[in-house]
Design a protein around this motif. Sequence first.
Motif, PDB file in Angstrom:
ATOM      1  N   ALA A 142     101.856 127.915  -4.394  1.00 18.03           N
ATOM      2  CA  ALA A 142     101.911 126.748  -5.272  1.00 18.03           C
ATOM      3  C   ALA A 142     103.137 125.910  -4.944  1.00 18.03           C
ATOM      4  O   ALA A 142     104.218 126.437  -4.666  1.00 18.03           O
ATOM      5  CB  ALA A 142     101.930 127.184  -6.732  1.00 18.03           C
ATOM      6  N   HIS A 143     102.977 124.587  -4.976  1.00 20.37           N
ATOM      7  CA  HIS A 143     104.074 123.693  -4.617  1.00 20.37           C
ATOM      8  C   HIS A 143     105.161 123.680  -5.689  1.00 20.37           C
ATOM      9  O   HIS A 143     106.346 123.558  -5.374  1.00 20.37           O
ATOM     10  CB  HIS A 143     103.522 122.277  -4.418  1.00 20.37           C
ATOM     11  CG  HIS A 143     104.550 121.267  -4.019  1.00 20.37           C
ATOM     12  ND1 HIS A 143     105.144 121.253  -2.774  1.00 20.37           N
ATOM     13  CD2 HIS A 143     105.116 120.239  -4.719  1.00 20.37           C
ATOM     14  CE1 HIS A 143     106.010 120.259  -2.708  1.00 20.37           C
ATOM     15  NE2 HIS A 143     106.017 119.636  -3.876  1.00 20.37           N
ATOM     16  N   ASP A 173     102.049 123.455 -10.612  1.00 21.31           N
ATOM     17  CA  ASP A 173     100.890 123.774  -9.765  1.00 21.31           C
ATOM     18  C   ASP A 173     100.511 125.243  -9.899  1.00 21.31           C
ATOM     19  O   ASP A 173      99.324 125.594  -9.861  1.00 21.31           O
ATOM     20  CB  ASP A 173     101.200 123.452  -8.299  1.00 21.31           C
ATOM     21  CG  ASP A 173     101.386 121.971  -8.051  1.00 21.31           C
ATOM     22  OD1 ASP A 173     100.532 121.195  -8.489  1.00 21.31           O
ATOM     23  OD2 ASP A 173     102.401 121.602  -7.445  1.00 21.31           O
ATOM     24  N   GLU A 174     101.512 126.104 -10.056  1.00 16.98           N
ATOM     25  CA  GLU A 174     101.239 127.535 -10.166  1.00 16.98           C
ATOM     26  C   GLU A 174     100.395 127.845 -11.400  1.00 16.98           C
ATOM     27  O   GLU A 174      99.519 128.706 -11.374  1.00 16.98           O
ATOM     28  CB  GLU A 174     102.565 128.295 -10.219  1.00 16.98           C
ATOM     29  CG  GLU A 174     102.402 129.801 -10.136  1.00 16.98           C
ATOM     30  CD  GLU A 174     103.740 130.515 -10.018  1.00 16.98           C
ATOM     31  OE1 GLU A 174     103.777 131.725 -10.295  1.00 16.98           O
ATOM     32  OE2 GLU A 174     104.730 129.854  -9.656  1.00 16.98           O
ATOM     33  N   ASP A 175     100.624 127.113 -12.476  1.00 18.21           N
ATOM     34  CA  ASP A 175      99.870 127.337 -13.710  1.00 18.21           C
ATOM     35  C   ASP A 175      98.397 126.974 -13.535  1.00 18.21           C
ATOM     36  O   ASP A 175      97.530 127.568 -14.185  1.00 18.21           O
ATOM     37  CB  ASP A 175     100.475 126.516 -14.855  1.00 18.21           C
ATOM     38  CG  ASP A 175     101.888 126.972 -15.202  1.00 18.21           C
ATOM     39  OD1 ASP A 175     102.224 128.132 -14.878  1.00 18.21           O
ATOM     40  OD2 ASP A 175     102.648 126.163 -15.777  1.00 18.21           O
ATOM     41  N   GLN A 183      92.820 128.709 -11.493  1.00 21.50           N
ATOM     42  CA  GLN A 183      91.590 128.061 -11.948  1.00 21.50           C
ATOM     43  C   GLN A 183      91.031 127.125 -10.881  1.00 21.50           C
ATOM     44  O   GLN A 183      89.826 127.090 -10.633  1.00 21.50           O
ATOM     45  CB  GLN A 183      91.840 127.289 -13.239  1.00 21.50           C
ATOM     46  CG  GLN A 183      90.571 126.686 -13.832  1.00 21.50           C
ATOM     47  CD  GLN A 183      90.823 125.948 -15.142  1.00 21.50           C
ATOM     48  OE1 GLN A 183      91.964 125.658 -15.482  1.00 21.50           O
ATOM     49  NE2 GLN A 183      89.768 125.637 -15.868  1.00 21.50           N
ATOM     50  N   GLY A 184      91.908 126.363 -10.227  1.00 20.70           N
ATOM     51  CA  GLY A 184      91.454 125.456  -9.177  1.00 20.70           C
ATOM     52  C   GLY A 184      90.835 126.197  -8.009  1.00 20.70           C
ATOM     53  O   GLY A 184      89.787 125.803  -7.490  1.00 20.70           O
ATOM     54  N   LEU A 185      91.470 127.291  -7.578  1.00 20.83           N
ATOM     55  CA  LEU A 185      90.928 128.074  -6.474  1.00 20.83           C
ATOM     56  C   LEU A 185      89.607 128.731  -6.850  1.00 20.83           C
ATOM     57  O   LEU A 185      88.687 128.822  -6.032  1.00 20.83           O
ATOM     58  CB  LEU A 185      91.940 129.129  -6.042  1.00 20.83           C
ATOM     59  CG  LEU A 185      93.174 128.614  -5.295  1.00 20.83           C
ATOM     60  CD1 LEU A 185      94.175 129.742  -5.089  1.00 20.83           C
ATOM     61  CD2 LEU A 185      92.785 128.004  -3.951  1.00 20.83           C
ATOM     62  N   ARG A 219      90.750 116.764  -6.901  1.00 19.20           N
ATOM     63  CA  ARG A 219      89.831 117.102  -7.988  1.00 19.20           C
ATOM     64  C   ARG A 219      90.495 117.898  -9.103  1.00 19.20           C
ATOM     65  O   ARG A 219      90.212 117.700 -10.277  1.00 19.20           O
ATOM     66  CB  ARG A 219      88.640 117.907  -7.450  1.00 19.20           C
ATOM     67  CG  ARG A 219      87.628 117.104  -6.663  1.00 19.20           C
ATOM     68  CD  ARG A 219      86.422 117.973  -6.349  1.00 19.20           C
ATOM     69  NE  ARG A 219      85.468 117.266  -5.501  1.00 19.20           N
ATOM     70  CZ  ARG A 219      84.360 117.811  -5.023  1.00 19.20           C
ATOM     71  NH1 ARG A 219      84.090 119.072  -5.302  1.00 19.20           N
ATOM     72  NH2 ARG A 219      83.529 117.117  -4.271  1.00 19.20           N
ATOM     73  N   TYR A 220      91.368 118.833  -8.701  1.00 21.93           N
ATOM     74  CA  TYR A 220      91.918 119.758  -9.686  1.00 21.93           C
ATOM     75  C   TYR A 220      93.409 119.574  -9.914  1.00 21.93           C
ATOM     76  O   TYR A 220      94.009 120.314 -10.699  1.00 21.93           O
ATOM     77  CB  TYR A 220      91.624 121.204  -9.243  1.00 21.93           C
ATOM     78  CG  TYR A 220      90.167 121.431  -8.950  1.00 21.93           C
ATOM     79  CD1 TYR A 220      89.195 121.222  -9.926  1.00 21.93           C
ATOM     80  CD2 TYR A 220      89.744 121.823  -7.685  1.00 21.93           C
ATOM     81  CE1 TYR A 220      87.851 121.414  -9.659  1.00 21.93           C
ATOM     82  CE2 TYR A 220      88.399 122.020  -7.404  1.00 21.93           C
ATOM     83  CZ  TYR A 220      87.455 121.811  -8.399  1.00 21.93           C
ATOM     84  OH  TYR A 220      86.130 121.993  -8.135  1.00 21.93           O
ATOM     85  N   GLY A 221      94.007 118.608  -9.224  1.00 22.57           N
ATOM     86  CA  GLY A 221      95.416 118.301  -9.452  1.00 22.57           C
ATOM     87  C   GLY A 221      96.363 119.418  -9.087  1.00 22.57           C
ATOM     88  O   GLY A 221      97.401 119.597  -9.728  1.00 22.57           O
ATOM     89  N   VAL A 222      96.017 120.186  -8.044  1.00 24.94           N
ATOM     90  CA  VAL A 222      96.839 121.321  -7.631  1.00 24.94           C
ATOM     91  C   VAL A 222      97.369 121.070  -6.225  1.00 24.94           C
ATOM     92  O   VAL A 222      96.590 120.892  -5.282  1.00 24.94           O
ATOM     93  CB  VAL A 222      96.035 122.635  -7.653  1.00 24.94           C
ATOM     94  CG1 VAL A 222      96.930 123.804  -7.237  1.00 24.94           C
ATOM     95  CG2 VAL A 222      95.441 122.878  -9.031  1.00 24.94           C
ATOM     96  N   GLN A 223      98.679 121.056  -6.095  1.00 20.12           N
ATOM     97  CA  GLN A 223      99.316 120.881  -4.791  1.00 20.12           C
ATOM     98  C   GLN A 223      99.774 122.248  -4.286  1.00 20.12           C
ATOM     99  O   GLN A 223     100.466 122.981  -5.004  1.00 20.12           O
ATOM    100  CB  GLN A 223     100.524 119.951  -4.902  1.00 20.12           C
ATOM    101  CG  GLN A 223     101.279 119.720  -3.610  1.00 20.12           C
ATOM    102  CD  GLN A 223     100.612 118.688  -2.716  1.00 20.12           C
ATOM    103  OE1 GLN A 223      99.915 117.801  -3.185  1.00 20.12           O
ATOM    104  NE2 GLN A 223     100.807 118.819  -1.418  1.00 20.12           N
TER     105      GLN A 223
END
Length: 734
Positions: free
Chosen positions: A450-451, A455-457, A461-463, A504-508
Motif C-alpha cells: 500500500a502506498h 490505501d492500506e485500509d 477490499q479493492g484487491l 475504480r477503487y481509489g487504492v494506490q
Amino acid sequence: MGPTSHQAGAAGRALTADRPDAVRNVVLVGHSGAGKTTLVEALALTAGAVNRAGRVEDGGTVSDYDEIEQRRQRSVQLSLVPVEWAGIKINILDTPGYADFVGELRAGLRAADAALFVVSAADGIDGATRMVWDECEAVGMPRAIVVTHLEAARSDYSQMASVCGEIFGADDPDAVIPLYLPRYGTPGPDGHAPVTGLLGLLSRRVHDYASGERAERDPDPDELALIDGARSRLIEGIIAESEDETLMDRYLGGEDIDLKTLVDDLERAVARGTFHPVLMAAPAADGARQGLGTVELLELVTGGFPTPAERAPLTVTSPDGSPRPDVVCDPAGPLLAEVVKTSSDPYVGRVSLVRVFSGTLRPEETVHVSGHGMQDRGHEDHDVDERVGSLTSPFGKQQRTLGTCIAGDLACVAKLTRAETGDTLSAKDAPLLMEPWAMPEPLLPLAIEAHSKADEDKLSQGLARLVAEDPTMRLEQNPHTHQLVLWSLGEAHQDVALERLRTRYGVQVDPVPHKVSLRETFGAKAAGRGRHVKQSGGHGQFAICEIEVEPLPPGSGIEFVDKVVGGAVPRSFIPSVEKGVRAQAARGVAAGYPLVDVRVTLLDGKAHSVDSSDAAFQTAGALALREAAAQIPVHLLEPVAELDVLVPDEYVGPVMSDLAGRRGRVVGTEQAEPGRTRVRAEVPEIEIGRYAVDLRSVSHGTGRFGRSYARHEPMPPQLADKVREQAEKGSPVT
C-alpha cells in the motif's frame, strides 16, 4: 443467405429476443491490431445501431468505451455489442487480441456459439490465433474468417485467402474457401487499387459499395470470367461437406445445381463447423452508410451460424457434485446461466454479464449462485441465494433495460454482490453447477505494498473485487516471504490491474521486488555453546547450553533431541532451549533466511537455582545455534520449480537453449500432439520470475507453461556469496 434490407430501427432501444432461434452469439477472435473493434463498429453502423460517426446516442463509441481502453488505444476487456439484422438479434462479443488478456477471450468463447476469426491482409496470422483456431476445432465450434485492412498499401486479399486456406485448412483444404472475390477500383498515386466491391461466387452477382451503400448488378464479361474461374472450387467444397451424398455425382455429371440448394448446404455446413468461408470487410468511408462486406457478413451470421438451440446439451451437477440430467436450450426449462464477465460500475456497483443456457432470467427474482473449482486462484467455494437486480443490454456506456432474458441470450445483471466470473446461476429450489471453463494459470508475480495508510485500509477490499472480476488473476499472501503478491498473465495485465485499483477503487499501491523463499542449512556437523550470564543488580540471568548440529536429508525440517544427563539442564528448561533454537532457526543464521534440515542435539549445560529462567535458556539456545553456524559453511538453498513447457516443434531448440541459460536442467521431451512438443525441466525459481513474458518472446506467443514446486537445493557458491552481500546491504533476493 438472400438479400436483406438495411435495419435502421435497432438504434436507441434494447434488443430483445422471444425465442432462441432468433438469437446468434458470435465472438470475434484475432491478434491485437487485426481490426476486430473497427469491424464491430462497421457492423453496428450497417445494422443501424450507431450513427455515421460510429457513435451511440450519448456520443460514446460502441466498443472500447472504457477509459483505460481509450487511453491505451486497444481492447483490454470483453465487450458485448447487440445488433439486429433480418429480425435476428446478434450478440457480437469483441475480445482483446493481446495475449495478456486471453482470459477475456476465453470468456467470449464460452458465451458464444460461433467464432469470426479476424485476420489482417497486411499483417498475416500469428501463432496465437492458430492455437485458438485449433482449440475451436477440437470442440467443433463453427468458424468463419474475415480479412481486414484491405486498404493497406501492402495488402493482398488473394494471397491472404490462400494463407488462410493453408493454415486453417491444413487438414481439409476444401473446407476453407472464399465466398467472394474483391472488385478493385482505380489505383491511387501509390499504385494501390482500393477494393470497391465484391464478386459473389455463388450468386454470380457484383455487390458494389463504391457509392457508400451496397448495390447489386450483373457482372461484366471480365468480372464473370474471374467469378467462373474460382466458382467451381467453392461449389465442390460445399458439396463435399453436404449431407446429400448424391450431389457430387450430379454435379460432376454436368447438372447445374440451383443456387438455393448450394446456399442451404453452405449454411448447414457452416453451422456444423465443417466448412469455414473466407470473407472480407472494411469500415465505411466518410459519409457512407455501409462498410464493404458488412452486409454479406451479417447475412452469413444470421443464415449460416447456429442458433443457441442447436448447441449440444450441457452436463451439469448439483453443487454437491451429484449428477443431474443434461440441460438443453429451452426458455421454459430449468434456469441455468453463467457469469462470463464481472465488472464494477461506480453508480450501480457490481455488474455481471450472464449467458443464459436454459430457462428465463427475470429481474427481482431470487437465484442460487454457485462457485466451485477455483480455489487455486484464491476464490473460495460458495453457495448462496441472491436477488437479481435489473436486467440490461449493454451498448457502449449505455445500459438499456430488459424485461427478461431467455435461454440463448445474454444480459447484464445488477446487484449480484457475491457472484464472480465463472459462477453458475440457477433456481434457488433446484440449484445446478456447470463445470468452470479452462483458464490460463497466472504465472507472472508482482509484489505490492500500500502506498499510504489510507490505501492500506482500502487495499484488501479493492484487491478482492479485482480478483473476483478476473479469474486469470490470483492474489497470494506468501507465508514465507510475508509479501502480498498479485499473479497475472503479463506486464500489460499487471498495468491494467493497478490502474483499475487506482481509478475504480481509489487504492494506490507500490510495486516492490518479488522475493523467493530461500533457506539455509548446515554443510557439516558443528558444535556450539550458548552462554547467557548477566548480573546487573537484583535478579540476574544465567543459562549455559551446549549443542551439536548435524545436517539432515532435504525435507526433514528442524529436529530437536535431548541428550542431557545428570540434570545439568533442568527438565523444565529443556523446552526453553528448543524454543530458542527454533526461533533462531526461523530468523536464519547466515543471510537471514530460515534454517532447515538439521538435527540439533542438546548435550550439556548449566543452570543457577535463582537466576536461571525460561527467557535466559531461550537466549542461550539461540546463541548456541549461531556459534555452531559460525564454525562451518552454511549453504543457501534455493527453491527449484518443475516447468512443463508446451511449444511448437520449431521452437524446441530456442526454448531449451533459453532454459539452459537459466541454470535449468531438461529432464525430458515428448511429442504432446501433432506439431507440438512438451519440454520438462527443473529451473531455480530465481531464474523464472519473468518467464511468462520471456517464453512469449522466445516462442512468438505460441508457447505456454505450467510450474510447480519441486524442492529446495543448494545454490552455487558464487551466487550464494552475492546473496549474502545483498543481505548485508538489506536488499532482497528477487
